[in-house]
Design an enzyme around this catalytic site. Structure first.
Site, mmCIF file in Angstrom:
data_model
loop_
_atom_site.group_PDB
_atom_site.id
_atom_site.type_symbol
_atom_site.label_atom_id
_atom_site.label_comp_id
_atom_site.label_asym_id
_atom_site.label_seq_id
_atom_site.Cartn_x
_atom_site.Cartn_y
_atom_site.Cartn_z
ATOM 1 N N TYR A 50 -18.401 9.329 -39.717
ATOM 2 C CA TYR A 50 -16.834 9.099 -39.373
ATOM 3 C C TYR A 50 -15.981 10.493 -39.436
ATOM 4 C CZ TYR A 50 -15.468 4.767 -36.746
ATOM 5 O OH TYR A 50 -15.083 3.979 -35.840
ATOM 6 N N GLU A 52 -12.494 11.104 -38.319
ATOM 7 C CA GLU A 52 -11.128 11.191 -37.730
ATOM 8 C C GLU A 52 -10.195 12.080 -38.111
ATOM 9 O OE1 GLU A 52 -9.247 7.163 -37.747
ATOM 10 O OE2 GLU A 52 -10.691 6.427 -36.531
ATOM 11 N N ASP A 196 -9.153 21.577 -13.687
ATOM 12 C CA ASP A 196 -10.234 20.766 -14.014
ATOM 13 C C ASP A 196 -11.568 21.372 -13.458
ATOM 14 O OD1 ASP A 196 -12.379 18.750 -14.167
ATOM 15 O OD2 ASP A 196 -11.187 17.170 -13.752
ATOM 16 N N THR A 222 -16.005 18.484 -18.388
ATOM 17 C CA THR A 222 -16.806 18.046 -18.927
ATOM 18 C C THR A 222 -18.079 19.031 -19.488
ATOM 19 O OG1 THR A 222 -18.034 17.642 -17.002
ATOM 20 C CG2 THR A 222 -16.821 15.709 -17.768
ATOM 21 N N LYS A 225 -22.576 19.218 -16.819
ATOM 22 C CA LYS A 225 -22.716 19.234 -15.556
ATOM 23 C C LYS A 225 -23.212 20.694 -15.461
ATOM 24 C CE LYS A 225 -19.081 16.281 -13.589
ATOM 25 N NZ LYS A 225 -18.279 15.926 -14.616
ATOM 26 N N ARG A 231 -23.342 14.947 -22.617
ATOM 27 C CA ARG A 231 -22.180 14.310 -22.186
ATOM 28 C C ARG A 231 -20.923 14.694 -23.095
ATOM 29 N NH1 ARG A 231 -22.645 11.585 -17.580
ATOM 30 N NH2 ARG A 231 -24.634 12.228 -17.125
HETATM 31 N N1 DSN Z 1 -18.767 11.364 -11.608
HETATM 32 C C1 DSN Z 1 -18.616 12.824 -11.513
HETATM 33 C C2 DSN Z 1 -19.237 13.638 -10.541
HETATM 34 O O1 DSN Z 1 -20.269 12.965 -9.746
HETATM 35 O O2 DSN Z 1 -18.701 14.381 -9.697
HETATM 36 C C3 DSN Z 1 -17.114 13.300 -11.607
HETATM 37 O O3 DSN Z 1 -16.419 12.727 -12.596
#
Ligand code: DSN
Length: 414
Positions: A50, A52, A196, A222, A225, A231
């Site tokens: 933890y 925080e 974003d 994120t 990707k 993640r």
């Molecule tokens: N779920 C993602 C995507 O597939 O583009 C976006 O958040």
């Protein structure tokens, strides 16, 4: 105790999913294959801690090493993306975006973003999401002929509605956005501008896609990707952001914790730090470049088979295919391709006459197959399989065998 001895059911399912990923092509544009180092950090004892608060100011003891991990992650992100402040604690992209809203707006304020069915994201003001429920959402579109963002409309809407916050970025848009023009529009109405970059973070980090940094105040992403990490999510504040509002870093940090999250996932933060280091290496630049070459090669080969690639091609890692001239729906194409060992997702196309449940499009991306080492030659093969199975669904089984053979030649990262 070994997982398979303790919980055979879950062990078996993990084994089956691993086999699926090994033997089939992952072409969902938002997916990738992370490195073993990233996965080792994710599965480490850091998951038990933890923490925080923030480095140097935690609400729990025992964070000597955790602080160092989080600081390393922050420093690497600042350097890689050339930004002034980074929060690496968002559990993923949606909480990162939520934190931006709650840092800058109060419910009822006007916000602007690209409509979901034009390629935008749920959290950019779609009515099904908190962003469209809590705020007065004004949505912009792509041009009906070119399928490029209609910048004139963005400007007109911004002047008319004077949003407090504007979003630029997407989940299904195959082109480079004009960051400068969008920055000028936001400035002209005094709006905060948030980019974003979840889909293109790896391309920006690899230097093969323009960075929004000089033109926006905030960047969210994120980390799993094109960036190829675990993640997770990050919120970054640019120099321009600090100049507009020197309190931005503090506002963002306070919104993430204690505003909307509790303990950060420090195992994921360690894994993000690793992927940021990987993304700073020359090999990653080569990787990012190949993602683009592969996407272009795939688009061209599909066009030669008569597929209608929205906007006439791609400048990033994804293509959006309008399937209407092939007389097949997005869902049927997705299922047929899955039976052929090619994993994709159905997607609405802009101005889709078919509605969101049975959309007319398919979204296809090259990040994961490029991680396996595939190049233009393999893109041509994949295009031929897509064409073959769409024309003859009975070919799916045979193609799945050919895909399996190809996958064997290009193993997952070890
Ligand atoms: N779920 C993602 C995507 O597939 O583009 C976006 O958040």
């Amino acid at each position: 105790m070994k997982l398979k001895n303790q919980d055979g059911q879950i062990a078996k399912l993990i084994e089956l999913e691993t086999q699926r990923q090994k033997e089939t092509l992952q072409m969902i544009a938002s997916e990738n294959h992370s490195s073993p180092a990233v996965r080792e950090a994710l599965g480490s004892l850091l998951t038990d801690k933890y923490a925080e608060g923030y480095p140097g100011k935690r609400y729990y003891g025992g964070n000597e090493f955790i602080d160092k991990v989080e600081n390393l992650c922050i420093d690497r992100a600042k350097k890689l993306f050339k930004v002034e402040h980074v929060n690496v604690q968002p559990h993923s992209g949606s909480p990162a975006n939520m934190a931006v809203y709650l840092s800058l707006c109060t419910p009822g304020d006007t916000i602007m973003g690209m409509a979901l069915d034009m390629g935008g994201h749920l959290t950019h003001g779609a009515k099904y999401s908190f962003s469209g429920k809590l705020f007065k959402s004004v949505q912009y579109h792509v041009d009906e002929k070119t399928y490029l963002v209609n910048y004139d409309e963005v400007e007109k809407l911004a002047k008319e509605h004077k949003p407090k916050l504007m979003w630029v970025g997407f989940s299904a848009y195959p082109r480079i956005l004009d960051w400068k023009r969008l920055g000028d529009i936001a400035d002209s109405v005094g709006a905060y501008l948030a980019a974003d970059i979840a889909h293109i973070a790896g391309l920006v980090a690899g230097g093969v896609h323009p960075s929004p940094v000089p033109y926006v105040h905030i960047i969210t992403t994120t980390t799993h990707k094109t960036l190829r990490g675990p993640r997770g999510g990050m919120i970054m504040v640019t120099k321009k952001g600090i100049q507009k509002d020197s309190e931005l870093p503090r506002k963002i940090d306070k919104t993430i914790f204690p505003g909307i999250q509790g303990g950060p996932h420090e195992n994921a933060i360690a894994a993000i730090a690793i992927c940021l280091k990987e993304a700073s290496l020359p090999a990653f630049k080569k990787y990012a470049k190949q993602i683009l070459l592969n996407a272009k090669a795939l688009a061209k080969a599909l066009q030669e088979y008569g597929f209608n690639i929205m906007s006439g091609g791609t400048e990033n890692h994804l293509l959006l295919i309008d399937l209407r001239n092939k007389n097949i729906t997005g869902i049927d194409a997705q299922n047929l391709l899955e039976a052929s060992g090619i994993s994709t997702n159905r997607n609405s196309i802009p101005y889709d006459p078919a509605g969101p449940f049975k959309p007319s499009g398919l979204r296809v991306g090259t990040p994961a197959i490029t991680t396996r080492g595939m190049k233009e030659k393999e893109m041509k093969m994949i295009a031929s399989w897509i064409d073959e199975v769409v024309a003859n669904p009975k070919a799916a089984k045979k193609i799945a065998q050919e895909v399996k053979k190809l996958c064997k030649k290009f193993p997952l990262p070890k």
